[in-house]
Design an enzyme around this catalytic site. Structure first.
Site, PDB file in Angstrom:
ATOM      1  N   TYR A 107       0.820  -1.216   0.000  1.00 58.99           N
ATOM      2  CA  TYR A 107       0.000   0.000   0.000  1.00 58.99           C
ATOM      3  C   TYR A 107       0.849   1.260   0.000  1.00 58.99           C
ATOM      4  O   TYR A 107       0.510   2.264  -0.592  1.00 58.99           O
ATOM      5  CB  TYR A 107      -0.956   0.002   1.196  1.00 58.99           C
ATOM      6  CG  TYR A 107      -2.211  -0.770   0.918  1.00 58.99           C
ATOM      7  CD1 TYR A 107      -3.090  -0.358  -0.084  1.00 58.99           C
ATOM      8  CD2 TYR A 107      -2.520  -1.929   1.628  1.00 58.99           C
ATOM      9  CE1 TYR A 107      -4.228  -1.072  -0.362  1.00 58.99           C
ATOM     10  CE2 TYR A 107      -3.663  -2.656   1.360  1.00 58.99           C
ATOM     11  CZ  TYR A 107      -4.523  -2.214   0.362  1.00 58.99           C
ATOM     12  OH  TYR A 107      -5.648  -2.916   0.078  1.00 58.99           O
TER      13      TYR A 107
ATOM     14  N   GLU B 163       0.712 -30.080  11.820  1.00 56.82           N
ATOM     15  CA  GLU B 163       0.445 -29.362  10.581  1.00 56.82           C
ATOM     16  C   GLU B 163      -0.480 -28.181  10.787  1.00 56.82           C
ATOM     17  O   GLU B 163      -0.216 -27.085  10.357  1.00 56.82           O
ATOM     18  CB  GLU B 163      -0.133 -30.308   9.521  1.00 56.82           C
ATOM     19  CG  GLU B 163      -0.370 -29.615   8.181  1.00 56.82           C
ATOM     20  CD  GLU B 163      -0.623 -30.587   7.050  1.00 56.82           C
ATOM     21  OE1 GLU B 163      -0.242 -31.751   7.184  1.00 56.82           O
ATOM     22  OE2 GLU B 163      -1.211 -30.174   6.044  1.00 56.82           O
TER      23      GLU B 163
ATOM     24  N   ASP C  42      -0.020 -34.584   7.771  1.00 56.66           N
ATOM     25  CA  ASP C  42      -0.933 -35.478   7.061  1.00 56.66           C
ATOM     26  C   ASP C  42      -0.152 -36.465   6.197  1.00 56.66           C
ATOM     27  O   ASP C  42       0.944 -36.166   5.725  1.00 56.66           O
ATOM     28  CB  ASP C  42      -1.862 -34.667   6.148  1.00 56.66           C
ATOM     29  CG  ASP C  42      -2.884 -33.884   6.950  1.00 56.66           C
ATOM     30  OD1 ASP C  42      -3.035 -34.180   8.152  1.00 56.66           O
ATOM     31  OD2 ASP C  42      -3.516 -32.965   6.380  1.00 56.66           O
TER      32      ASP C  42
END
Lengths: 381, 682
Positions: A113, A209, A261
């Site tokens: 910005y 995770e 996972d």
């Protein structure tokens, strides 16, 4: 020609500069001096930016992490396809200088910005969106060999921590044993100037995770029972989390165990924590933890834990492709257990999320799965 | 030749029913041969055309007005050119109310002899052009007298003619009506003798006094004494008509005439009192076309028989060499041998059968093509002048093909092309638009836009209407002020480049053809030419799109029109081939230009991209190391210019430096646009 925007706020008194800041400012100035030199000699101003692509990284077998090669990409002002990014690079440089001089930091979104405006005499924006700006910031980092924090830029917080450790964050005492259910939000910049380790009783780090699994462990006070530090990185861990893990490992000598996972994405997260990522290969020495260990989930867990077929998720084409690609990574290719692990997943034809263990029992993962693995030292390297 | 004999079949057999069912009862005879014979009589040409006026282009009031102007202007131009006078034409159309218009056309031609004035304007099929093979606008000698007749039939007003041969001799003034039954002029004024107007100042006074219309002086520059019009003819016809602008209008015709006739000055006063002048761009008259004898290949059997009957030659050989072009005595001998006739045979004794074998023999004998100096082309230079005067654009190219022959008639094709510039739709003023909306007979706005403006397809019309937020089916006559303003705004601003279709201006012997576009060989040739390699987009078998105007001129001693109203050219293979070659010639040049334009645009774009970022770079650098921002900017700008110049040089694939602007060859005109790629001021 009068410039309309009074851009630089000369009202703000320059902040006291640290040694590091002075060094960074000098290299930023070097960037600009090069332009002036080229212009005076009538040459095309250009920048050599170390290439951040797969072709320019290599696996350092002795250090056991990914390193960036010496390949660079030349970015020229008078090249149609590069003119804009060249301009953006210098713009990011001037933005960082502004931050440094005022002794302030901002997020990468904030910097976007700060630098976004309409180019004079056109309808074009300097940056169209943040995705335009982020890689340029990384370009500046690599070409100046300055870290993001040295440029006073940070990313948003992602990732939490609890455990038997006492920190000092920018002068505030943080007792990570008293963090409630939310945990300590790991900042983007965790350099020793910001975060100091005051006291640590924990014996290892368990990195999971994502947030949901982390909450399970936190609620069951796993870290209390097993005297460890519990972190998560909301999927692919951001730099702050990886740097903190690295510091915990290297400075406090804590082993890092990962519970991820059982899918190609999980494997890749492990790979990034352990060896470093391709994109941030230049940071590997500060981020990679070659001694990290993979607890699970493993492909064999479906039968080993006696899970129901209904908690499996079929591998799609992309998963299969990704798995085969990971199998050929130099840091996996010579590890037989990993080859077997991936082959088994491909043979199973499904993946398993850590949450799948909840089907056994809500606290199965904290009370049985992880303790058993730790007991048996059943890890993948 | 003033009458046509109607050969109606005699009905001898009972005309009605089938006899079977009625048994043996004799059918009643309705008519006897005698009774019928009593009704059979001559039909005058005038009567015939009065009934069949659509054949001559008077099908509707709008077209009638145009045809009248067109016939008169064509005649004037033919007369001026034949006399070797640089033509100046005045066209005045005045509304007299009740859908009636008074059309006055005046020229500065040689004038007409007193004797022949009534015949030329008051008798159909009277003229000098029918019996000869010479390139001219008019052919039959019907046009202007038919216009007069149409005027008389619709308004009852006579045709008024004033003609002046010399400043020293009296002018003649006639008011004429046509006796349609006898195809004969009837003079109304001066007790059937016409009036003589004395020469000099007295004459001017007489003209004023009697209210005769005549432009007596040329326009002159301010302060100069205007020159007197010393000779010329003016015809005034009052007729029922309809004045409407847009495609196929009088305005259109005059504009197109100005393109093809750059040696003509046209003054036009329209029914609304607007004056417009198309000044000539050259003083040079086109070379005088020569009259030629017909070529044997172009003759038909019937005509051959007629010629044999009419010839004054005594022997066949003399007939052949004397009546045809390119027949030498040796060629004549060959033809006779081929036909197994003696070259010395008496030409008046040749019977039907011999004529037949003679005709066959002509087709089999090799005869060199006709000489082509009988055709005068407009010429590339004048084509360019003409088209660039009238059609706004940025690129013009013209090509003239060498003459060729179809069916024994020499002809020549020339093409001029204009690219760029605005569409007529963007030039129209708001008031004119409002008037056009009021006048149009289109039922929907979409139809209005498509029919009123050249080169706009349904695609472009829809885009305009979308931009103006109006429905395609809205009625054009019911728009209010605000809506007209919105439509006008949209017409000016919508980018039509891609939605525009090529505008085809067709000419035959310098006369614009405004109707039957689809039936014309020229249009077919344009559509069958592949324009895509030349940088225009074109859907299969359609006109290419883009801001292009192409003008095609066919000059010939005999232009093969598909019908009597002279609206479309017939597609002989030789003509189509020449058309194709001419179109390809201009197409290639257009392709080169468009290619280069694209390249220049790319080059400009490159430079612009750099320039755009330079200031940002200079600002950032000066923020970083405190360098002088403007000084650095100038230096970078300098480098940028050098770098892009180098890059441009590399752009040419053949390794040559950028070509100079004149390598298009001759007959190309490029108008530089004022808007160069902008450079931010330092």
């Amino acid at each position: 020609m009068a410039k309309k925007s009074p851009k630089k706020s000369s009202t703000t008194a320059p902040a006291a500069l640290s040694k590091q800041d002075v060094k960074t400012l000098n290299s930023l100035r070097g960037l600009a001096d090069e332009v002036v030199r080229s212009a005076e000699r009538g040459r095309t101003p250009s920048l050599d930016i170390p290439s951040r692509s797969l072709s320019n990284v290599r696996y350092n077998k002795s250090k056991r992490f990914i390193e960036m090669g010496s390949g660079t990409n030349r970015r020229e002002l008078f090249n149609l396809s590069q003119a804009k990014s060249y301009m953006q690079t210098l713009l990011v440089g001037s933005g960082c200088k502004q931050l440094l001089e005022q002794g302030k930091t901002t997020s990468i979104r904030g910097l976007y910005y700060l630098l976004k405006h309409t180019i004079e005499g056109s309808r074009e924006e300097t940056f169209d969106d943040q995705a335009d700006c982020d890689p340029i910031i990384e370009d500046v980092e690599v070409s100046l060999d300055a870290l993001r924090e040295e440029l006073h830029v940070y990313a948003s917080n992602r990732g939490s921590m609890v455990g038997n450790i006492l920190l000092n964050d920018s002068g505030d005492e943080i007792d990570c044993t008293r963090m409630g259910s939310g945990g300590y939000s790991i900042p983007s910049i965790v350099e020793p100037e910001i975060i100091k380790f005051a006291k640590c009783d924990a014996k290892f780090v368990l990195h999971v995770e994502k947030d949901t699994v982390w909450r399970r462990f936190n609620e069951d006070k796993f870290w209390q029972q097993y005297n460890c530090i519990l972190t998560h990185g909301s999927g692919q861990p951001p730099r702050g989390v990886r740097r903190l893990l690295n510091r915990l490992h290297n400075e406090l000598g804590l082993p890092v165990y990962c519970l991820l996972d059982n899918d190609p994405w999980g494997y890749y997260i492990y790979s990034v924590i352990k060896q470093g990522s391709i994109n941030l290969a230049y940071e590997s020495r500060r981020m990679a933890i070659p001694n990290a260990r993979y607890i699970g989930l493993r492909s064999k867990d479906f039968t080993a834990c006696g899970l129901s077929p209904s908690v499996t998720i079929r591998l799609n084409e992309q998963d299969v492709r990704r798995a085969k690609q990971i199998k050929t990574y130099p840091w996996f290719v010579n590890k037989k257990p990993w080859q077997q692990e991936i082959d088994l997943m491909l043979k199973n034809g499904f993946k398993l999320e850590v949450e799948a263990l909840i089907s056994k029992d809500i606290s199965y993962v904290t009370e049985q799965y992880v303790p058993e693995r730790l007991e048996e030292q059943d890890f993948l390297d | 030749m003033s009458t046509v004999n109607e050969q109606s079949p005699l009905v001898e057999e009972p005309a009605s029913g089938n006899g079977k069912a009625e048994g043996h009862a004799a059918p009643r005879r309705r008519m006897t041969a005698e009774m019928m014979a009593a009704q059979q009589r001559d039909i005058s040409v005038s009567e015939f055309f009065a009934k069949n006026r659509h054949l001559l282009g008077f099908d509707n009031p709008r077209k009638a007005l145009l045809t009248t102007v067109k016939e008169a202007v064509d005649n004037s131009l033919d007369a001026c050119e034949e006399a070797g006078i640089v033509p100046e034409i005045w066209v005045h159309i005045e509304s007299t109310g009740n859908n009636r218009f008074k059309v006055g056309i005046q020229d500065n031609g040689p004038g007409i002899m007193k004797k022949t004035i009534p015949l030329i304007f008051g008798k159909l099929l009277y003229g000098s052009k029918f019996h000869r093979l010479r390139m001219s606008r008019g052919q039959q000698g019907i046009g202007i007298s038919a216009a007069g007749m149409y005027g008389m039939l619709t308004t009852g007003k006579p045709v008024k003619i004033i003609s002046r041969i010399s400043p020293r001799r009296p002018s003649h003034y006639y008011e004429i009506q046509i006796d349609t039954q006898k195809n004969r002029p009837e003079i109304l004024n001066g007790r059937g003798e016409g009036e003589d107007i004395p020469a000099g100042e007295k004459g001017h006074a007489y003209i004023l006094e009697h209210g005769i219309e005549w432009v007596s002086h040329y326009d002159a520059a301010e302060g100069e004494k205007p020159a007197e019009v010393q000779h010329g003819t003016r015809v005034t016809i009052e007729l029922e008509g309809r004045y409407q602008r847009g495609r196929g209008s009088v305005d259109d015709y005059l504009e197109q005439t100005a393109i093809a006739n750059p040696h003509v000055t046209l003054h036009y006063l329209d029914p609304e009192g607007n004056r417009k002048t198309y000044p000539r761009s050259t003083q040079k008259l086109p070379p005088e076309p020569k009259e030629i004898k017909p070529h044997p290949y172009g003759i038909e059997l019937g005509r051959l028989v007629t010629m044999l009957k009419e010839t004054k030659a005594t022997t066949l050989s003399q007939f052949l060499t004397g009546s045809f072009s390119r027949v030498s005595s040796s060629v004549a001998r060959k033809i006779c041998e081929e036909a197994k006739l003696s070259p010395r045979a008496s030409s008046s004794r040749i019977g039907r059968r011999e004529a037949d074998s003679l005709f066959e023999a002509i087709q089999r004998t090799r005869i060199s093509p006709p000489s082509t100096d009988c055709i005068s082309s407009i010429g590339e230079e004048l084509l360019l002048k003409g088209i660039s005067h009238v059609v706004p654009g940025e690129f013009y190219v013209a090509a003239t093909r060498p003459p060729a022959v179809y069916r024994g008639n020499p002809f020549l094709i020339e093409v001029a092309l204009a690219y760029g510039g605005g569409n007529p739709v963007q030039k129209v003023t708001r008031d004119t638009l409002a008037e056009m909306l009021g006048e149009t007979d289109a039922r929907t706005l979409r139809q209005f836009i498509m029919t009123s403006f050249e080169g706009l397809g349904s695609d472009a019309a829809e885009r305009i209407l979308k931009a103006s937020a109006m429905g395609t089916r809205q009625s054009p006559s019911k728009l209010d002020e605000a809506e007209i303003a919105k439509l006008h705004e949209a017409m000016r601003n919508v980018n039509l480049e891609s939605g525009q279709t090529m505008q085809v201006l067709r000419y035959a012997n310098r006369v614009p053809l405004q109707f039957s576009q689809a039936a014309c060989a020229i249009t077919q040739a344009v559509m069958n030419t592949n324009w895509r390699p030349y940088g225009l987009s074109q859907s299969r078998g359609g006109l290419p799109s883009g801001p292009v105007t192409v003008m095609v001129h066919m000059a010939s001693v005999w232009v093969p029109f598909t019908s009597e109203s002279k609206e479309a050219i017939a597609g002989y293979p030789e003509i189509l081939k020449e058309l194709r070659l001419a179109l390809q010639a201009v197409g290639r040049k257009l392709g080169m230009y468009l290619n280069r334009r694209k390249r220049v645009a790319q080059e400009g774009e490159r430079r612009n991209i750099f320039l755009r970022y330079l200031r940002e770079v200079a600002t950032a650098v000066s923020d970083l190391n405190g360098a002088d921002r403007d000084g650095l900017y100038d230096k970078l700008l300098h480098v940028a210019k050098r770098k892009t110049a180098e890059a441009d040089m590399r752009f040419d694939q053949r390794g040559r430096a950028i070509e100079s602007p004149n390598d298009f060859g001759d007959h190309v005109l490029i108008v530089q646009s004022e808007s160069e790629p902008e450079e931010p001021a330092a």
